[in-house]
Each structure stands twice: as C-alpha cells, then as structure tokens.
Design an enzyme around this catalytic site. Sequence first.
Site, PDB file in Angstrom:
ATOM      1  N   HIS A 135     -17.599   7.707  27.702  1.00  0.00           N
ATOM      2  CA  HIS A 135     -17.505   8.741  26.676  1.00  0.00           C
ATOM      3  C   HIS A 135     -16.975  10.027  27.294  1.00  0.00           C
ATOM      4  O   HIS A 135     -17.221  10.305  28.469  1.00  0.00           O
ATOM      5  CB  HIS A 135     -18.875   8.959  26.040  1.00  0.00           C
ATOM      6  N   ARG A 178     -12.460   2.662  25.539  1.00  0.00           N
ATOM      7  CA  ARG A 178     -12.760   1.311  26.014  1.00  0.00           C
ATOM      8  C   ARG A 178     -11.740   0.840  27.038  1.00  0.00           C
ATOM      9  O   ARG A 178     -10.557   1.149  26.937  1.00  0.00           O
ATOM     10  CB  ARG A 178     -12.793   0.334  24.833  1.00  0.00           C
ATOM     11  N   HIS A 190     -19.689   2.100  31.584  1.00  0.00           N
ATOM     12  CA  HIS A 190     -20.861   1.253  31.343  1.00  0.00           C
ATOM     13  C   HIS A 190     -20.580   0.148  30.346  1.00  0.00           C
ATOM     14  O   HIS A 190     -19.606   0.203  29.599  1.00  0.00           O
ATOM     15  CB  HIS A 190     -22.049   2.102  30.862  1.00  0.00           C
ATOM     16  N   GLN A 205     -16.976   0.668  28.560  1.00  0.00           N
ATOM     17  CA  GLN A 205     -16.619   1.935  27.904  1.00  0.00           C
ATOM     18  C   GLN A 205     -17.126   3.154  28.661  1.00  0.00           C
ATOM     19  O   GLN A 205     -17.956   3.049  29.568  1.00  0.00           O
ATOM     20  CB  GLN A 205     -17.204   1.966  26.490  1.00  0.00           C
ATOM     21  N   GLU A 262     -25.718   9.704  26.031  1.00  0.00           N
ATOM     22  CA  GLU A 262     -26.633   8.768  25.373  1.00  0.00           C
ATOM     23  C   GLU A 262     -27.728   8.288  26.313  1.00  0.00           C
ATOM     24  O   GLU A 262     -27.540   8.199  27.520  1.00  0.00           O
ATOM     25  CB  GLU A 262     -25.863   7.594  24.736  1.00  0.00           C
TER      26      GLU A 262
HETATM   27 ZN   LIG Z   1     -21.753   4.019  25.426  1.00  0.00          ZN
END
Ligand SMILES: [Zn+2]
Length: 409
Positions: free
Chosen positions: A98, A287, A268, A96, A133
Amino acid sequence: MHELVGALRSYAWGSRTALAQLCGRPVPSAHPEAELWFGAHPADPAQVRVNGRTESLLELVASDPQRQLGAVAPEFGGRLPFLLKILAAEEPLSLQAHPSADQARAGFERENLQHVPLDSPMRNYRDDSHKPELIVALSRFEALAGFREPRRTVALLRALEVPELTPYAELLAAQPDSSGLRTLFTTWITLPQAMLASILPKVLDGCVHYLADGHSDSAADEFTPEMRTVLELAEAYPGDAGVLAVLLLNRITLEPGQGLFLDAGNLHAYLHGVGVEIMANSDNVLRGGLTPKHVDVPELLRVLDFEPLELPIVKPEPVGEYSFRYRTPATEFALRRFELDAGAAPTSIPRTGPGILLCTDGSVRLLQGSDELRITPGGAAWISAADINIRAQALGGPAQLFCACVGGQ
Ligand SMILES: [Zn+2]
C-alpha cells in the site's frame, strides 16, 4: 449506541465455512465468504438499526459528522477514518503493498488527470489516502510480510540447491541490504516469461527435494514452511513471477490474539486464516502478482520499502483486567481486544471519538445508562462520539469483544 450489521463480501479466496460458522449460520455457505465489513466505506457501508429502521452508516455519518464523529470530524474530512473487518482467507490473497500518504495523493491526482474511471479495474488509486493495516488473528493465521534479513535469504536460496539460483544468491550475498533486495526483487518480478518458464520448475523441484530429504538436524529444517508455501502458491498461480518473489519474504504464523501491522511499502500476502482487520478507510492496493486482478509492477516498485524487516508482529499489551491493546503508529485507528469473564461485573470500554464494538466469541451485553444491546459473534454496535459511558458484560459464558476507534490515545 445502535446495532451495526456488517456487509458481507464474497471473493474467490474466501471461505465457505469460517464466517458462517463464526456467525452461527449453516455451513457450507452458498458462496466463498471473504470479508465482513464494519465501516462507512462508500463501496459497501455497514447498516445501522435506528428505531426499528435500517440506515447506511455512511449516510448516518454524513448527515451529522459533528455529532457522530465528534472532535475528530474536521481532521478526517467528516468521514469515519477507519474500516473494521472480519477476514476469512481459505486461499492466498494477492502479493501487494500500500502507498504512503504522499504517494496516494500524487497517484490519485495522476489517475484523475489521465481520466481513469474510479471504478475501472485498471485503477491503482481509488482514493487519496494511505492504508496502514493491522490484522489480529482469531485462528492461527499464515502470512508473508516484509523482506527477510538478506543473509538468511541467501541461506534459503543455497538450501534449494538449484544451480540456476547461484548467481542470484551471490548477488545478494555481495550486497546483503536494501539495495541488493531491490535489485533481486526487480529482476525476478520482471523476468521475461521464457526465463521464468525455465527457472520456476527447477525452483519447485528444489523445494520438493528440500522437503523430501527429511533433514535430521533442525537447523537444516528451518525453511520448511517457506518451501511449502512456494509450492502451494505455484500450484494456485503457475508461471507467476510472484512465486519467485516470495522467496524473499518473511513467512509468518500468528497465534490467535497476535497482530500483524503493515505500514506503507511493506510487501505482503495473507495466506490462510481468520482475523479481525482494521485499516485506514482506503482501497489503495498495488499488486505484484498471485492474483487474477490488475497487477502494476512498475507502480509497485515505486512504493516498495526494501529495508529488511524484523517480523512485524504486534504483541497484545494487557491494559487493565480484561483488555489488550495493539500499539501501532496509525492515527486513523486503534484496536483493543476484551476477554470478558463469565459472571464478572460490566467493564467500561474506553475509546477516542466514534467506535465500533464487534463480538467474536460468546455473547455480550452492552450497556449505556438504561439502554442495553446484545451482540453475538459477527454482531456489532455503532457508538457515536456523543455516546458516553459504554460498558460491556459477558452473558452466559466468557466472551470476546473488539473495540475499534480513532488512534492516538
Ligand atoms: Zn494489504
């Protein structure tokens, strides 16, 4: 300062032992336990214990953003800007990335105009925020993140000794940069099923031979973890184009205490381990495979950053006697880890705006004036912006505490 009870999330990739063990519950648990959420995310807010009754943190913040969030309330629209989790991956998570803030705003608006329901499994953008994140390993933590330096990837592809891979290795050798990576990744992730069915078994054979050869010189062994991961992912997701794509990614092992920061566009996949994760309060995930969930390759290709990446490991920086800082560019969150010594005097917990304190080892006494709150692993406390002079002390033995707050300090 109030006790905060996390929301337990059960996903298929979770662990039946890790979270239960950490929280002192019987093992194995009835369901695979993947994440324990401490935040005010509408999908699953944590619960605050106030004067003997329980209230959702989402409602508490919404009822008085000025008092709960303080000066940062307007900047983040009156919402808590971060989500803190304990994550326990027994099996790999999806491949995935972001979106950036601009991509998230545009994507959210586009899907609203297309009338894709917010809770639809086909929805890519569930909100209009980016989702940087940071994960800090509690156990050894295995992950794939960012595109490997292309020349090393060429060496890896050649080491597989699969003739069908030669044209791809030559393509990347001729253009060892982000353009070459874009071309190769795009080709592989969109490979027709028939071609994939012919090439994947050969790649897996190549991995098996590489591992079986027992290379005598250490240089020839350098891709052992990469080859093992490809075989493991192929077993979990047979025929998935994502298995080929991970040949291009950095294979990372975090030691306990090390962090991994994933900014917008960084491809990642978490593989295995337990960690404390903090992110902007968003659910926007694109994804590319290795999942039964919704995959949207064209949209993933639009947001991916193909620049080769050094290992994006965030080393803990000691600040003062007991605390370690994880430096990231995120403005929504900041994370510190405290290693509290048994018998030491209470140490003050500095923070910006509202905070969440999470115990991950030992037993911690939190103090504010004459107020006291004890938390044990998996337990947490909500600290509103109005709560000042919070201190922490280990009880009975050494203890580990994480402090999440707003970034920019
Ligand atoms: Zn992630």
